[in-house]
Design an enzyme around this catalytic site. Structure first.
Site, PDB file in Angstrom:
ATOM      1  N   CYS A  49      62.992 -27.844 -28.921  1.00  0.00           N
ATOM      2  CA  CYS A  49      62.414 -29.183 -29.035  1.00  0.00           C
ATOM      3  C   CYS A  49      62.443 -29.694 -30.473  1.00  0.00           C
ATOM      4  O   CYS A  49      62.560 -30.899 -30.708  1.00  0.00           O
ATOM      5  CB  CYS A  49      60.973 -29.180 -28.537  1.00  0.00           C
ATOM      6  SG  CYS A  49      60.815 -28.942 -26.761  1.00  0.00           S
ATOM      7  N   SER A 131      58.105 -24.090 -38.120  1.00  0.00           N
ATOM      8  CA  SER A 131      57.752 -24.762 -36.874  1.00  0.00           C
ATOM      9  C   SER A 131      56.831 -25.942 -37.134  1.00  0.00           C
ATOM     10  O   SER A 131      56.153 -26.012 -38.166  1.00  0.00           O
ATOM     11  CB  SER A 131      57.063 -23.782 -35.922  1.00  0.00           C
ATOM     12  OG  SER A 131      57.946 -22.757 -35.519  1.00  0.00           O
TER      13      SER A 131
END
Length: 456
Positions: A49, A131
């Site tokens: 994603c 992240s």
């Protein structure tokens, strides 16, 4: 040489990331297409994603980098065609046509790494340090899956296998030796937390989840733990949704009933791998017509599942992956303890970089050592045969003893030699390029013609 070209949530928004993403069914075709380029010897694609990164190995980095940029440009154009036509395709991008010209937006978003900078970057990724939610645990599994897909397609080799194996090892160490992953700091956890803040309390709240992949599974379990009421699950494959529904006490509905279910819920979370939006503005508008209670919608998909205009509807609040990142850009809580844990994670990453560097040095020395071993074995055989020709009076058993003596001397010499080479490669104070120059001089094939130095 290893290299990397990619983009992530630090360099661009979710819409552009979606245009160069490779969902599971498109990944194999993409790997096959990359492997066909003569400039690329090995390839691994990490597509999540938050990022699309192409890791590769090849003898000539500029040519390999050009091939990857052309490939990503073709994927960018292909996605635009899919969105316009509404027809999905699993074919690999055709990088041979006019669509292979790199768009300016994509060119600005892409970053490039080479050599050990690739290793340092991937080790940070595997450890969750790059992240959106720092320390989130899902990325380590995604790194493993990326290597597994490349292995299955035969596009990985010694260099990328060593790179990814070391990255996975480093990621595991960060998870076990630090506390940065505590309290499940995943995107799903952040979305559910923000949903609770937006709605005041998740207790008794009815929710609709579109998709039943890993992110939806995490959201469903977190909603159940938070005391949510009715949980509706819609997915392309009903059996998968049924399995998740059994785990969380939810109800399965068809994708065709999503619009009808909107008036019944206060929270919608969509996380599918669809190539185009599954929640359109007109459908959501009909679903919220006449309602007074707010509707909170989370789009956790790449490419996006929800049309951007949905957020402009009355009583609707739309949160995307980029929204979540802006709400908490650091992805971590402040405090000295957190700083210490992150510093320890950085130490683990640097240790892993040095480990890979030593392994590369040893691997590069192998051909030279093998060449020298062949030369010495050949010399040993010649000398033993010469000695035995002068000892014709010896019995066959005695001659065998002489032959074994020569072989044992060579074996012992090389065991000692390789041990010394390993010590040299592991001695951090000697730059690896110096080590390799020494090894090259020592172990170049004695029978090969010597190329003159630049100064000669």
């Amino acid at each position: 040489m290893i290299g990397l070209i990619g983009l992530d949530h630090h360099s661009t928004g979710v819409e552009l990331r979606g245009r160069v993403s490779f969902a599971e069914e498109r990944l194999n075709a993409a790997l096959a297409a990359l492997s066909e380029d003569p400039a690329i010897a090995e390839a691994v694609i990490l597509s999540t994603c938050n990022r699309t990164e192409v890791y590769l190995a090849g003898e000539h980095w500029p040519a390999a980098a050009t091939a990857v940029r052309r490939f990503l440009a073709a994927r960018f154009a292909q996605h635009a065609n899919i969105t316009a036509s509404g027809a999905a395709t699993h074919a690999a991008p055709d990088a041979s046509d006019e669509a292979s010209v790199l768009p300016e937006a994509l060119a600005q978003a892409l970053y490039e790494r080479a050599g050990l900078d690739v290793a340092r970057h991937l080790f940070h990724v595997a450890a969750g340090l790059r992240s959106m939610v720092v320390g989130e645990p899902q990325i380590l599994g995604q790194v493993k899956e990326a290597l597994g897909a490349a292995e299955a397609m035969g596009t990985s080799g010694d260099e990328l296998r060593a790179l990814f194996t070391t990255a996975i090892k480093a990621g595991k160490r960060v998870r076990t030796e630090t506390q940065i992953t505590r309290a499940d700091r995943s995107v799903a956890a952040r979305a559910v937390r923000v949903a609770g803040e937006a709605l005041g309390d998740l207790g008794g709240v009815s929710a609709l989840l579109v998709g039943a992949g890993r992110t939806s599974q995490l959201c469903a379990h977190l909603l159940r733990d938070a005391g949510a009421g009715r949980i509706l699950l819609a997915n392309r494959t009903p059996a998968t949704a049924a399995t998740l529904a059994a785990e969380v006490g939810g109800e399965v509905i068809s994708l065709g009933r999503v619009e009808a279910a909107i008036p019944e819920v206060r929270l919608v979370i969509s996380a599918t791998a669809a190539p185009r939006p599954v929640l359109r503005t007109a459908d959501v508008a009909r679903g919220v017509r006449g309602r007074h209670a707010p509707l909170v919608v989370f789009d956790l998909a790449v490419p996006p599942d929800v049309e951007e205009a949905v957020g402009l509807l009355p009583q609707v609040s739309l949160y995307t992956l980029d929204t979540l990142h802006r709400l908490d850009p650091a992805g971590s809580e402040a405090g000295s303890e957190r700083t210490v844990e992150l510093a320890r994670a950085e130490e683990i990453v640097e240790e892993a970089v040095r480990e890979l560097q030593r392994a590369q040095t040893l691997r590069l020395a192998v051909p030279g050592i093998a060449a020298l071993r062949r030369h010495v074995d050949r010399s040993e055989r010649i000398e033993v045969e010469r000695a035995l020709s002068q000892l014709a009076h010896l019995s066959d058993d005695d001659k065998a003893v002489v032959s074994r003596l020569g072989q044992r001397l060579v074996d012992k010499m090389f065991h000692h030699l390789v041990s010394r080479i390993r010590s040299l490669a592991e001695y951090d104070e000697i730059p690896p390029e110096v080590t390799m120059r020494v090894l090259t001089e020592l172990f170049s094939d004695p029978d090969a013609p010597r190329e003159p130095a630049a100064s000669e």
